[in-house]
Write a protein that holds these residues in place. Structure first.
Motif, PDB file in Angstrom:
ATOM      1  N   ASP A   1      23.938  40.845 -21.004  1.00  0.00           N
ATOM      2  CA  ASP A   1      24.245  39.782 -20.922  1.00  0.00           C
ATOM      3  C   ASP A   1      22.750  39.021 -20.678  1.00  0.00           C
ATOM      4  O   ASP A   1      22.422  38.179 -21.845  1.00  0.00           O
ATOM      5  CB  ASP A   1      24.081  39.251 -19.082  1.00  0.00           C
ATOM      6  N   GLN A   2      21.722  39.641 -21.121  1.00  0.00           N
ATOM      7  CA  GLN A   2      20.252  39.129 -20.724  1.00  0.00           C
ATOM      8  C   GLN A   2      19.374  39.840 -22.269  1.00  0.00           C
ATOM      9  O   GLN A   2      18.684  39.423 -22.193  1.00  0.00           O
ATOM     10  CB  GLN A   2      20.127  39.568 -19.913  1.00  0.00           C
TER      11      GLN A   2
ATOM     12  N   GLN B   1      25.892  35.904  -9.774  1.00  0.00           N
ATOM     13  CA  GLN B   1      25.804  37.298 -10.232  1.00  0.00           C
ATOM     14  C   GLN B   1      25.480  38.589  -8.309  1.00  0.00           C
ATOM     15  O   GLN B   1      26.717  39.499  -8.713  1.00  0.00           O
ATOM     16  CB  GLN B   1      24.739  38.090 -10.198  1.00  0.00           C
TER      17      GLN B   1
ATOM     18  N   SER C   1      24.417  43.743 -16.440  1.00  0.00           N
ATOM     19  CA  SER C   1      23.486  42.759 -16.696  1.00  0.00           C
ATOM     20  C   SER C   1      22.976  42.688 -17.989  1.00  0.00           C
ATOM     21  O   SER C   1      21.727  41.874 -18.547  1.00  0.00           O
ATOM     22  CB  SER C   1      22.515  43.098 -15.369  1.00  0.00           C
TER      23      SER C   1
ATOM     24  N   ARG D   1      32.679  34.902 -12.783  1.00  0.00           N
ATOM     25  CA  ARG D   1      31.901  34.833 -14.019  1.00  0.00           C
ATOM     26  C   ARG D   1      31.332  33.938 -14.713  1.00  0.00           C
ATOM     27  O   ARG D   1      30.506  33.613 -15.360  1.00  0.00           O
ATOM     28  CB  ARG D   1      32.658  35.965 -14.575  1.00  0.00           C
TER      29      ARG D   1
ATOM     30  N   LEU E   1      26.560  35.770 -25.532  1.00  0.00           N
ATOM     31  CA  LEU E   1      27.874  34.950 -24.634  1.00  0.00           C
ATOM     32  C   LEU E   1      28.635  35.087 -24.954  1.00  0.00           C
ATOM     33  O   LEU E   1      29.854  36.179 -24.268  1.00  0.00           O
ATOM     34  CB  LEU E   1      26.944  33.177 -24.425  1.00  0.00           C
TER      35      LEU E   1
ATOM     36  N   SER F   1      29.332  38.803 -24.618  1.00  0.00           N
ATOM     37  CA  SER F   1      28.827  39.568 -23.165  1.00  0.00           C
ATOM     38  C   SER F   1      30.573  38.690 -22.499  1.00  0.00           C
ATOM     39  O   SER F   1      31.101  39.815 -21.200  1.00  0.00           O
ATOM     40  CB  SER F   1      28.234  38.529 -21.969  1.00  0.00           C
TER      41      SER F   1
ATOM     42  N   LEU G   1      27.810  32.559 -16.366  1.00  0.00           N
ATOM     43  CA  LEU G   1      27.419  32.574 -17.540  1.00  0.00           C
ATOM     44  C   LEU G   1      27.614  30.876 -18.281  1.00  0.00           C
ATOM     45  O   LEU G   1      26.985  30.937 -19.121  1.00  0.00           O
ATOM     46  CB  LEU G   1      29.356  33.078 -19.274  1.00  0.00           C
TER      47      LEU G   1
END
Length: 1597
Positions: A1125-1126, A532, A1122, A566, A1083, A1086, A570
């Motif tokens: 993503d999470q 990141q 972020s 990236r 995913l 994202s 991932l």
């Protein structure tokens, strides 16, 4: 011996035993309250001072106008306007060294400084009335118990007499103590110390009221004397009144006055009542306002407890080499202890509904064994206990969240403070090179800029600090989970007996698997954060250099690099998701396994019957374990994130701090210079073994109060010399001397001169704040109109400010992006001139301005009256101009000082060359100096000061000149003002999050087949959970159906147990499948959202980047991405699961108890109303929080970019205060949003508790139709209903708030895009000749703005060299950018080799042309990757390009060929040499040459040079011009230049003014015209004769 416990049972079927009521409720409880309260008060509060204060009558009540004695000194200081009393630190600290505390010293005074705060009177409403009622009730209680004592003493009956006497004495002692506490309820002793008696009194009153209610109930079942009955009634009434009064009182003593930041309202939490604190009612006014209208920042009030200054004062800050974890633990240990106490209490109270469930089921199984009113009491207690549990749980959450908010602010300030004092080293990224050996950064480094990886530092603030703060909030979940599991197992033992041990052993057996998952998850998290970091760094570098990237059409290459990083990120995230799913299988399945093993042991091994009361009370306990175990993986991952982030911040905090403050505070010897070096060797490395650039054996004594000019070729070490003087380099030996080193900009000013012994610094690459022009010039100094206007005129800014629409209030944009290089540099010079500093360091500021502006600035500023009595060290290449007023010359070469002496000696010894202009300048030096400088020796004792009158005279002497420089047409300046941003704020959506944003995110997750699979998995999982409970009901055989009982007898225990195990295993597998499907969609989303955002941002038009701070863009690419993503998909998954589960629960309850559906409609409406009242303000607060986060990014970026300037001006502490203000602006919505959430939670849980009690009541009313099995099933889910409703509303709201990130990203996805692919492809060899025709070209920056280029036409023949000149703002760079189609043509066209460029594909146009922009831009990597980013050329061609720009002499000569092994090595012979971020390990001139070499590699037919050689010395510039003439003879070149000598031999000169062509002809022809603008410019430069001679020679050729 006396009995300290009752011998018999405490509960006697219908009531507590008389012994329990007497001993426990009337003796032990009052004594416990008394001892605990007294211990706290007398231990933690200064009682002697309290009594003394009380005697003095210092009580702050409503209407008091006098200041408290303890506060008087403090408040008088607040009212003073004397700035000397408001210094951030004592004078002794202003000039101290590298102590970490220096950056935070005096922060405690920020809350008292009238410059930032307003003094506000606090009026505690109803204080006198409450005091009167409270004292009256306490007096009556004393009277009542005194009467009881008196009567009991004369009564007969020894046992009852002794009990009443002891009970009365205990009560008298307690109420006497309460009278003592109540008298100090509103007392404030001195600053920060108050007696918090309100909380003690409220706890005593409420606890005693509960005990009295219990005894009052007993009056209905037990016979008591009239005396006791009467006293109980009086006690209950009086304690009820006292409890209400206490709960309506403020929590602590209120000061009569408080300081509030300007523009904010008073913190309403300060006077809020205890009841408002417990129920968060104090935030309701904000919520009601937010419900009626969208909230804005000004609607919020101050949150004083979370101001950065208060937090730093309370908890300190992390110091170098100190454990950050230990510091945080030490700082928050008290808060953590209190929060843990609430957590333990809440965990205990969580089990009360389950215990009551068991008692109710036992009653339903056997109604004859328990009185009906006891069963109804159980039902009522379900609500009461649920309400108490809600308050305790939310207080626990709130305390942990308060720590989280404080820690977040504290860590951001800590990271920023460390960044301010971090060592300034322009190091390169070694990982970018092929060699793993340490590269020799031999070239000169310096100037302003992020000396380290800026993206990593920003990520510490944006991700790590927030991760740590979030983890603290989840710490409550971990503690609660451990407590719930432990207590559940204990209660299971009481329910299942020894069979519960089987479940315990199962949990212990799984612990090693949990440990492995946690360890592996932590290791992967470290890698994820590193990836990141790398991604954010590369995106930040791209955004900082976006203009150059677009010039060369490099967007695909940079996107490819970013996407490579990236993809790695991932990949690690995928591995994390796999471990998460595995953790869900283990943690989520643990309750199922424990249930299965426990029931199996209970029925198979213990051979006991599984009844409904046993089964469903056990199932309720298992459900209590399931909730924390479901959240345990997330909580554990957050805790592991905390560990990783702490390590990263620890590493950052432990990095080497600047040695500047120690270096520049050395004791001077008798022969030591006042400013200069004494036997000094400095390097950019860390020690003597470093091969980085160094300056050896420096012995320089700079003349104080005089002008010293520092000269030398590009890369010789001029900037490094200034950096070494500022203490930014490592001193290997010797001493450096410079006055004024400090961390605060507040210094003593000599009243006679208006100057202070401090330093001002003007960097080579001008550094500006994203603020107004005035604020950039003032730079924290007070505004003095006369002096300010004099500085503006001296720096040739007067006309610019006159024609700008907002004048000097115009916002310059981030990095001054909307200004030309000359305008930025003149503002930077004005800042140094306006400062009160006696000593000014200027790093080649004249290179960025045109020749006549340079002459004006030198005459009016550098040697003007405002510089009288000031030391000026000027780095320059313009020797001919600056030598006239110089006291001395320092000549450098290859890092060595070759000469230091007078200009005449320098010229005689050949260090100034043999230019005729230099000779004439030297001959008239004494007459041409505009100001006679004060004579001084190098010693500080030799400095003489001008008088105050002289200072005033100096200011008056600078007047507006109506010469050519100041008499430009107004329209020219209006052009530039049109593109200046005017304090543009970030756009904020209002109202509901549009459904389209949800739809876009869901579409990004997958298509119909994906959601079909997701629905099947969700419904299957929830069905399996529901079927488990139903199967337990079947197992118990409680249903009065003979067929069911027959089946129960037909099937053995193994049948039911085995089938239950199969259902449990199915649930565990479905959990993994559910998480797997969700993570796959997450995913996918994202990838698509990030790619879409990156593509649209990089494809946006250049105007977007001109008007948008990089911090705002990085906010999207860091925090918002972020979160997507999470968090995003996970929260949507939780919401969907809860929604399906809640529908199933409501359906089940409605099926069993149909009459619940009628009040259920009203209950649903109540839930909906609470949610709406919460959601509207919460949504807006989240948006405000997101918007106010962007300035933190911006401030970090600006600080890292201008670190040298900030430290040179000694403004570290001012910037520390500024970041605190920015963080405070972000903390307010962040904290208030949490409080709104707590307000919603407590009310939802109250209603949910009522629902559980209501269902219990319905079950008791329908005993004839509902058996124990159905009742157990119904009540089990009714208890879980409370938590599910709360979680559903919370998660729904969280999804709404999270969608703000999608909303903000969609804003950038909708940006207007450049038309990249439309158009035709040009011929393969286009352009072949380089012919340029510009026909009637008109340009504007936006359709609504006026023209900036109007009707420009000119023709350039193939191979011509054309010089473009004009005053700053004339449109020179705009014309150049038009060739790259940064703006759409309003009219006209540009034709190159017969092809209209507007008809071609944009990428083909940009790839075919070449430009070297004014600001040289390099990227992190190697020298090779910067010169040949696409790996298209051989080493031989790259070396040839370096030779062309004179960075190397021969391509075959290596760095190791130097005869002197200690000499600085030329890194340009090694193509693998590292280049740091922004190329900051090279000098400005070297960066320009590398950019030029990069462009020459392409061998283009058309080149544009935009001040590409401004920072290069004149000799190298002359060689470059010779190279251009000889080796690029067939290349068409357009050169924008301030150095007229560089273009005087060109084929043509294009003179622009106000966006129009004024002149276009050969230089010689233009010089022959008396009215020529170009001739006037040559005259102003002072080189007219030389230029005419060169023009004639070129014309003759």
């Amino acid at each position: 011996m006396p009995n300290f416990a009752c011998p018999g049972p405490v509960w006697m079927t219908t009531d507590f035993s008389p012994c329990a009521q007497y001993l426990y409720f009337h003796i032990y409880v009052p004594l416990f309250c008394l001892m605990v309260s007294a211990t706290v008060v007398f231990t933690f509060h200064p009682v002697l001072a309290l009594i003394k204060t009380r005697r003095g009558g210092q009580v702050a009540l409503e209407g008091d106008d006098e200041l408290m004695a303890g506060e008087s000194e403090n408040l008088v200081r607040l009212r003073t306007n004397d700035p000397s009393s408001m210094d951030f630190a004592p004078e002794s600290q202003l000039n101290t060294g590298n102590d970490d505390d220096a950056f935070f010293a005096g922060v405690e005074n920020l809350n008292e400084d009238p410059e930032f705060n307003d003094l506000v009177h606090l009026s505690p409403h109803g204080a006198r009335a409450r005091q009167t009622v409270e004292r009256g009730c306490l007096s009556m209680l004393l009277v009542v118990h005194f009467v009881v004592l008196a009567v009991s003493l004369v009564r007969s009956g020894s046992e009852s007499k002794s009990q009443l006497v002891l009970q009365s004495l205990t009560s008298l002692a307690l109420w006497s103590y309460c009278v003592f506490l109540a008298s100090f309820r509103d007392v404030q002793l001195h600053k920060g110390v108050s007696v918090a008696s309100a909380g003690h009194l409220a706890a005593i009153y409420v606890l005693e009221f509960v005990c009295t209610v219990i005894q009052f109930r007993s009056l209905w079942f037990t016979s008591y004397s009239k005396l006791v009955s009467t006293s109980v009634v009086f006690d209950m009434i009086l304690l009820l009144v006292l409890s209400i009064v206490a709960l309506q009182s403020p929590l602590g003593a209120l000061p009569p006055y408080t300081m509030v930041p300007k523009g904010l309202k008073v913190d309403v939490e300060i006077p809020a009542s205890i009841y408002a604190h417990l129920t968060y009612g104090w935030v309701f006014p904000l919520m009601w306002l937010g419900y009626r209208k969208p909230l804005i920042a000004s609607d919020m009030w101050d949150v004083s407890n979370f101001r950065c200054s208060n937090v730093v004062n309370e908890h300190g800050h992390a110091r170098e080499n100190e454990s950050v974890m230990r510091w945080l633990f030490r700082s928050f240990s008290g808060d953590m202890t209190l929060a843990t106490i609430w957590t333990v209490f809440a965990a205990v109270m969580t089990f009360t509904p389950t215990l009551l469930l068991k008692l109710i089921l036992q009653y339903i199984e056997n109604p004859a064994g328990t009185p009906a009113h006891i069963a109804w009491m159980y039902v009522v207690l379900m609500f009461v206990c649920s309400a108490i549990n809600s308050v305790a749980t939310l207080q626990s959450f709130h305390l942990f969240n308060k720590m989280s908010v404080k820690m977040r602010a504290l860590l951001i300030c800590t990271v920023y403070g460390k960044a301010l004092r971090r060592k300034h080293v322009a190091v390169a990224d070694e990982s970018a090179t092929e060699s793993k050996e340490k590269s020799a950064n031999e070239t000169e480094a310096g100037g302003d800029g992020p000396e380290v990886n800026m993206g990593s530092v920003i990520n510490l603030m944006s991700s790590d600090a927030i991760s740590i703060a979030d983890a603290i909030g989840f710490l409550q979940n971990v503690i609660r989970a451990i407590l719930l599991v432990t207590l559940s197992l204990s209660l299971l033992y009481s329910t299942l007996g020894s069979s519960a041990f089987a479940g315990t052993l199962t949990m212990i057996a799984i612990l090693p698997i949990n440990g492995w998952i946690a360890k592996d998850f932590s290791e992967r998290q470290v890698i994820l954060m590193e990836r990141q970091d790398e991604r954010i760094t590369k995106i930040n570098e791209m955004m900082q250099s976006i203009k150059v990237i677009k010039f060369f059409a490099w967007e695909p290459m940079f996107k490819k690099r970013i996407m490579g990083v990236r993809a790695q990120e991932l990949a690690v995230l995928t591995q994390q998701y796999i471990r998460w799913a595995l953790g869900s299988f283990v943690f989520g399945g643990l309750p199922y396994m424990v249930t299965f093993v426990s029931f199996g042991a209970y029925t198979v091994l213990a051979k006991r019957e599984l009844t409904a009361s046993v089964a469903f009370s056990s199932l309720a306990l298992f459900n209590l374990m399931r909730a924390p175990m479901d959240t345990f993986p997330e909580a554990l991952s957050r805790i592991l994130d905390l560990r990783v982030s702490l390590i990263r911040i620890q590493r950052f905090v432990n990095e080497t701090s600047t040695d500047k403050y120690r270096q520049l505070n050395q004791t001077r010897g008798p022969e030591s210079p006042y400013i200069g070096f004494e036997n000094t060797t400095v390097t950019w490395g860390d020690d003597a073994s470093s091969k980085m650039f160094r300056l050896p054996n420096l012995n320089i004594d700079f003349a104080v109060g005089e002008l010293t000019v520092i000269i030398g070729p590009t890369g010789c070490g001029k900037t490094s010399l200034l950096m070494a003087l500022l203490g930014e380099m490592t001193v290997l030996e010797g001493n450096v001397f410079l006055p004024g080193v400090a961390t605060s900009h507040k210094h003593r000013v000599d009243p006679a001169t208006g100057l202070s012994e401090t330093v001002a610094y003007c960097a080579q690459q001008a550094w500006l704040l994203n603020d107004s022009i005035r604020e950039n010039i003032l730079f924290g100094q007070p505004y003095e109109q006369k002096r300010y206007e004099a500085c503006v005129r001296a720096c040739a800014l007067a006309r610019d400010l006159e024609i700008l629409e907002s004048g000097d209030q115009t916002i310059v944009g981030e990095r001054g992006i909307a200004l030309s290089g000359g305008q930025k540099q003149r503002i930077s010079i004005a800042r140094a001139l306006y400062s009160p500093s006696r000593h000014i360091l200027m790093d080649d500021p004249l290179s960025a301005v045109d020749s006549h502006s340079a002459s004006w600035i030198y005459k009016k500023c550098i040697t003007g009256p405002l510089m009288e009595g000031r030391t000026c060290l000027l780095v320059t290449h313009n020797v001919a101009l600056t030598v006239t007023g110089a006291h001395s010359i320092v000549a450098m070469k290859d890092g060595l000082v070759k000469f230091h002496g007078s200009p005449e000696d320098a010229f005689n010894q050949g260090f100034l060359g043999d230019d005729d202009l230099l000779k004439s300048s030297l001959s008239s030096r004494n007459q041409s100096r505009s100001v006679s400088r004060v004579q001084s020796s190098a010693s500080m004792h030799g400095v003489t000061e001008p008088t105050t009158m002289a200072r005033a005279r100096v200011t008056d002497e600078v007047e507006i000149s109506r010469d050519v420089l100041e008499a430009e047409d107004v329209e020219e300046h209006r052009i530039r003002s049109d593109i200046l941003p005017v304090a543009r704020t970030e756009a904020v959506e209002v109202g509901d999050v549009k459904f389209a944003h949800y739809l876009r995110y869901l579409r990004a997750m997958g298509k119909s087949l994906y959601f079909l699979s997701l629905s099947v998995v969700f419904l299957s999982y929830e069905g399996s959970v529901l079927f488990q409970a139903w199967w337990i009901r079947e197992w118990t055989g409680a249903q009065p159906d003979t067929e069911v009982q027959a089946r129960a007898s037909a099937h053995g225990v193994g049948y039911y147990l085995g089938f239950y195990g199969l259902i449990s295993l199915s649930s565990m597998v479905l959990v993994v499948m559910r998480d797997g499907v969700v993570f796959w969609g997450s995913l996918t989303a994202s990838v698509r959202i990030f790619n879409n955002l990156l593509g649209h941002v990089t494809g946006a038009k250049m105007r977007f980047f001109d008007t948008t701070p990089v911090g705002r863009i990085m906010n999207r690419f860091s925090r918002d991405i972020s979160l997507i993503d999470q968090d995003m998909a996970l929260e949507l998954s939780v919401f969907s699961s809860l929604f399906v589960s809640l529908v199933a629960v409501v359906g089940l309850i409605g099926f069993i108890v149909p009459m619940f559906l009628v009040p259920g409609v009203f209950i649903f409406a109540l839930f909906f109303g609470i949610n709406e009242l919460y959601l509207r303000p919460s949504r807006e607060l989240k948006r405000i929080e997101a918007v106010t986060r962007s300035p933190i990014f911006q401030y970090f970026g600006e600080t890292l970019a201008g670190l040298s300037t900030i430290r040179a001006y000694a403004h570290e502490r001012r910037f520390m205060v500024s970041i605190m203000s920015v963080v405070d602006s972000n903390t307010r919505p962040y904290f208030l949003n949490w409080v709104c959430n707590r307000w919603m939670n407590v009310r939802v849980e109250f209603v949910s508790g009522f629902v559980a009690s209501l269902i219990g009541g319905f079950l008791l009313m329908n005993l004839d139709t509902v058996d124990a099995g159905l009742a157990g099933l119904c009540l089990t889910y009714a208890i879980s209903f409370t938590e599910k409703v709360y979680e559903l509303i919370s998660v729904y709201t969280l999804n709404e708030l999270n969608m703000n990130s999608v909303e903000r990203i969609e804003e950038y996805v909708a940006l207007e895009q450049e038309d990249i692919d439309s158009g035709v492809e040009p011929p393969s060899e286009w352009p072949e000749r380089g012919e340029i025709v510009v026909e009637n070209l008109s340009l504007r920056y936006a359709p609504e703005l006026p023209l900036v280029i109007s009707g420009v036409s000119f023709k350039v023949e193939p191979g011509w060299k054309v010089g473009v000149v004009g005053r700053t703002g004339a449109g020179k760079s705009t014309i150049a950018s038009a060739f790259f189609r940064f703006m759409e043509f309003d009219s006209g066209r540009i034709v190159i080799d017969g092809v209209d460029i507007s008809t071609l594909e944009l990428k083909d146009v940009r790839q075919a042309l070449t430009i070297i922009p004014q600001d040289p831009t390099l990227f992190t990597g190697s020298l090779r990757s910067n010169l040949d980013p696409f790996e298209e050329y051989s080493d031989a061609k790259i070396f040839e390009s370096l030779r062309r720009v004179h960075l190397i002499d021969r391509a075959d000569e290596g760095a190791a060929s130097s005869e002197n092994p200690d000499a600085n090595i030329n890194v340009f012979y090694n193509l693998d040499s590292s280049i740091s971020e922004g190329g900051l390990n090279l000098s400005q001139g070297q960066r320009q040459l590398v950019c030029l070499a990069r462009s020459l590699l392409k061998s283009p037919k058309v080149i544009m040079l935009d001040e590409a050689t401004a920072s290069i010395d004149y000799d190298t510039d002359a060689l470059l011009q010779q190279t251009i003439r000889q080796e690029l003879a067939h290349t068409t070149i357009l050169t924008i230049a301030h150095r007229l000598r560089s273009i005087i031999d060109y084929d043509a000169i294009l003179v622009l003014d106000a966006g129009t062509v004024k002149e276009y002809d050969k230089p010689h022809v233009l010089l022959q015209r008396p009215d020529s603008i170009f001739r006037a410019m040559c005259e102003k430069s002072g080189e007219l004769a030389t230029l005419e001679e060169l023009a004639v020679q070129a014309y003759a050729r």
